[in-house]
Scaffold this motif. Structure first.
Motif, mmCIF file in Angstrom:
data_model
loop_
_atom_site.group_PDB
_atom_site.id
_atom_site.type_symbol
_atom_site.label_atom_id
_atom_site.label_comp_id
_atom_site.label_asym_id
_atom_site.label_seq_id
_atom_site.Cartn_x
_atom_site.Cartn_y
_atom_site.Cartn_z
ATOM 1 N N SER A 8 -1.689 1.992 7.875
ATOM 2 C CA SER A 8 -1.621 0.654 6.971
ATOM 3 C C SER A 8 -0.085 0.887 6.713
ATOM 4 O O SER A 8 0.886 1.963 7.006
ATOM 5 N N PRO A 9 0.771 -0.236 6.270
ATOM 6 C CA PRO A 9 1.918 -0.094 6.047
ATOM 7 C C PRO A 9 2.398 1.141 4.868
ATOM 8 O O PRO A 9 3.553 1.495 4.801
ATOM 9 N N THR A 55 -5.372 2.193 21.695
ATOM 10 C CA THR A 55 -5.327 2.904 22.940
ATOM 11 C C THR A 55 -5.437 4.370 22.322
ATOM 12 O O THR A 55 -5.197 4.865 21.391
ATOM 13 N N ALA A 56 -6.365 5.091 23.042
ATOM 14 C CA ALA A 56 -6.579 6.757 22.766
ATOM 15 C C ALA A 56 -5.477 7.358 22.518
ATOM 16 O O ALA A 56 -5.603 8.478 21.655
ATOM 17 N N THR A 94 -4.720 -12.201 25.449
ATOM 18 C CA THR A 94 -4.487 -11.425 24.615
ATOM 19 C C THR A 94 -3.303 -10.574 24.799
ATOM 20 O O THR A 94 -2.434 -10.359 25.850
ATOM 21 N N SER A 95 -2.812 -10.124 23.490
ATOM 22 C CA SER A 95 -1.497 -9.500 23.518
ATOM 23 C C SER A 95 -1.506 -8.040 23.852
ATOM 24 O O SER A 95 -0.584 -7.127 23.959
ATOM 25 N N PHE A 96 -2.897 -7.633 23.760
ATOM 26 C CA PHE A 96 -3.239 -6.167 23.957
ATOM 27 C C PHE A 96 -3.293 -5.615 25.500
ATOM 28 O O PHE A 96 -3.215 -4.562 25.571
ATOM 29 N N GLY A 129 1.558 0.280 14.187
ATOM 30 C CA GLY A 129 0.751 -0.164 15.026
ATOM 31 C C GLY A 129 -0.030 -1.432 14.627
ATOM 32 O O GLY A 129 0.216 -2.174 13.536
ATOM 33 N N PRO A 130 -0.975 -1.841 15.511
ATOM 34 C CA PRO A 130 -1.796 -3.110 14.972
ATOM 35 C C PRO A 130 -2.510 -2.628 13.549
ATOM 36 O O PRO A 130 -2.899 -1.393 13.204
#
Length: 554
Positions: A8-9, A55-56, A94-96, A129-130
């Motif tokens: 989180s931010p 991603t892992a 998707t942007s992923f 990240g997301p």
């Protein structure tokens, strides 16, 4: 159950749970970075969720460093990449998706070894990240795309296999390949001479360079310079077009043997010499970074130290620790067996029941000549349909019409600009705009180029379906083996998967666990075949060796 991990931010970690259909089923849990290992370990033990992350690599290496292994995950980037290209999934945007990663050259080496104690997840915040909301939305989109696809069961299995591969890759990097630096040093000294100073050549390599200079009459030659070497060869009457070993062997000049020996020694010095040893082996382990589905067929790549090319000259340095064994296994003639299963060619499947498929094919129609049978079959898979392969192709087609027709159709589709798809749903890239423009050209010269480009693409798509499906089988194999090793650990038999190369695995096992590990390798291969091909009558035998060092297995 799904469990999303997101930062989180405000530098907190968010754990969000979803039910099996992807719907939220409770409030978020938050923790700071120091509390994350305990939270994840507790949730893993009580719920066995499928962990969801971009991603892992964002989370798993640091969790492993904190002693928190996980059972399963859904890697959104890997799944987005395959869904974006899969013909089974239709249009999925998707942007992923890691489009750039697939387009780059796999296996390039960084200039230095990775830092020890990788990552800093629990000390300092990484780049934002997301969010949990973005990860949840992407997961929902992927689950919906799979459910609405032409083959949801296959795509679901492929997503699970790639995601399991992400866990295996991180675990193998954390474990490392056991590597004896003293043995490596001794091997280098034996083959190249004492360790050189600075940028000098090792003594034996310099001796070989001097011999080459004398044979070519070029006392100032730098044999590491392709331009200088080519000029020296031409002055000596050796009209080679390149300095590749296979072409040089066609000439009988007295300079050729020392040149070939020099190239072999120089390759060892550059790729796995003292500099490599200093950079990549720490605390008796070599820890490269594996790139899951790093090439378009789904095969893995690696970054760091050339992990997918451990040469024979240094394999003796890959050595089990005291009280341990290496269990080394490879799937015999994997791609031809995959072709038999894909094409549902019962006649080829019958030949594949033998440990040596080529011998079975030779007995069926090539007068027992194994070499001819191998040339014909590999020519069909890889598109070498001229020369000896082309001459033998009609006989192969008479014996195995379904198998030959399968790869021929894939080639024709590629030549027409169509995509082809593996058994589980990974599709080949669409042809480039340049390729398409060339096919639309009208002039005779451009048409010849267009025809050549079409044939090249046909050779690629012909092999794509076979190699890509073989990669799917292999990934299911290591995913099943990983679960088998976890079950052995629960019985007090400890082993770790430390190496994977296309159709080969290596397990580092406590001595008393080695036999059970060998059984687990074979059982995992049987399970992988069943996952992909059900009751198809094709055998996938695995050669297994329990050894002290890697060279003893080959």
């Amino acid at each position: 159950m799904y469990a999303i991990l997101a930062a989180s931010p405000d530098r907190q970690i968010v754990l969000r749970t979803l039910d099996p259909s992807g719907l939220r089923n409770g409030p978020d849990t938050t923790t700071d970075r120091s509390g994350l290992p305990g939270l994840v370990a507790e949730f893993e033990a009580s719920h066995h969720p499928r962990w969801v992350w971009r991603t892992a690599a964002d989370w798993y290496p640091d969790l492993l460093a904190s002693g928190v292994p996980l059972r399963r995950c859904h890697d959104l980037m890997l799944c987005a990449t395959l869904l974006t290209h899969s013909a089974y999934a239709g249009v999925f945007a998707t942007s992923f998706a890691d489009v750039e990663g697939l387009a780059s050259q796999p296996g390039s080496l960084p200039s230095a070894a990775p830092a020890q104690g990788q990552g800093s997840l629990f000390e300092e915040p990484s780049a934002q990240g997301p969010s949990a909301d973005e990860l949840e939305a992407e997961l929902a989109a992927q689950l919906a795309a799979v459910a609405a696809s032409a083959h949801p069961g296959k795509l679901r299995l492929l997503c699970a296999a790639d995601s399991a591969g992400a866990l295996v890759a991180a675990e193998m990097q954390a474990a490392g390949i056991p590597w004896d630096a003293q043995t490596h040093e001794a091997l280098l000294a034996d083959q190249l001479g004492p360790r050189p100073r600075g940028f000098e050549r090792p003594a034996r390599l310099e001796d070989k360079a001097n011999e080459l200079r004398a044979r070519l009459g070029a006392p100032s030659l730098n044999p590491d310079s392709p331009q200088e070497l080519m000029r020296a060869l031409h002055r000596a009457g050796i009209e080679a077009r390149t300095t590749r070993a296979w072409e040089l062997r066609e000439f009988t000049h007295p300079a050729i043997p020392p040149l070939l020996e020099y190239k072999k020694m120089a390759r060892l010095f550059a790729a796995n010499g003292w500099g490599w040893l200093d950079a990549w082996v720490r605390d008796g382990r070599f820890r490269p970074e594996y790139v899951v589905a790093g090439v378009v067929t789904g095969r893995w790549a690696s970054r760091g130290g050339g992990a997918l090319q451990i040469p024979k000259q240094v394999r003796a340095a890959v050595r089990a620790r005291p009280g341990h064994k290496l269990v080394v296994a490879d799937a015999s003639q994997l791609e031809p067996r995959v072709l038999a299963a894909l094409a549902r060619d019962d006649a080829m499947a019958a030949a594949a029941r033998d440990a040596d498929l080529y011998a079975g094919i030779a007995a069926a129609g090539f007068g027992g000549d194994r070499a001819k049978a191998k040339v014909a079959l590999l020519g069909a898979i890889y598109g070498a349909t001229t020369g000896e392969s082309g001459r033998l192709m009609p006989q192969l087609a008479r014996l195995y019409p379904r198998a030959v027709a399968f790869v021929e159709q894939a080639a024709r589709d590629g030549e027409r600009g169509l995509t082809v798809t593996t058994h589980l749903g990974r599709s080949s890239p669409a042809p480039s705009e340049r390729w398409q423009r060339l096919q639309r050209s009208a002039s005779a010269e451009e048409q010849r180029r267009a025809d050549a480009a079409a044939r090249d693409r046909g050779r690629f798509t012909r092999n794509f379906v076979v190699q890509g499906t073989a990669a799917e089988w292999a990934e299911c194999w290591i995913a099943e083996l990983r679960q088998q090793l976890r079950r052995l650990a629960s019985r007090g038999l400890h082993a770790e998967l430390v190496y994977f190369l296309h159709d080969e695995v290596m397990v580092h096992a406590e001595e008393e666990a080695a036999g059970a590990c060998a059984d687990a390798v074979q059982e995992a291969a049987t399970a992988a075949k069943r996952l992909l091909f059900g009751d198809a009558p094709v055998q996938f035998p695995v050669s297994i060796a329990v050894v002290d060092s890697y060279d003893q297995a080959k």
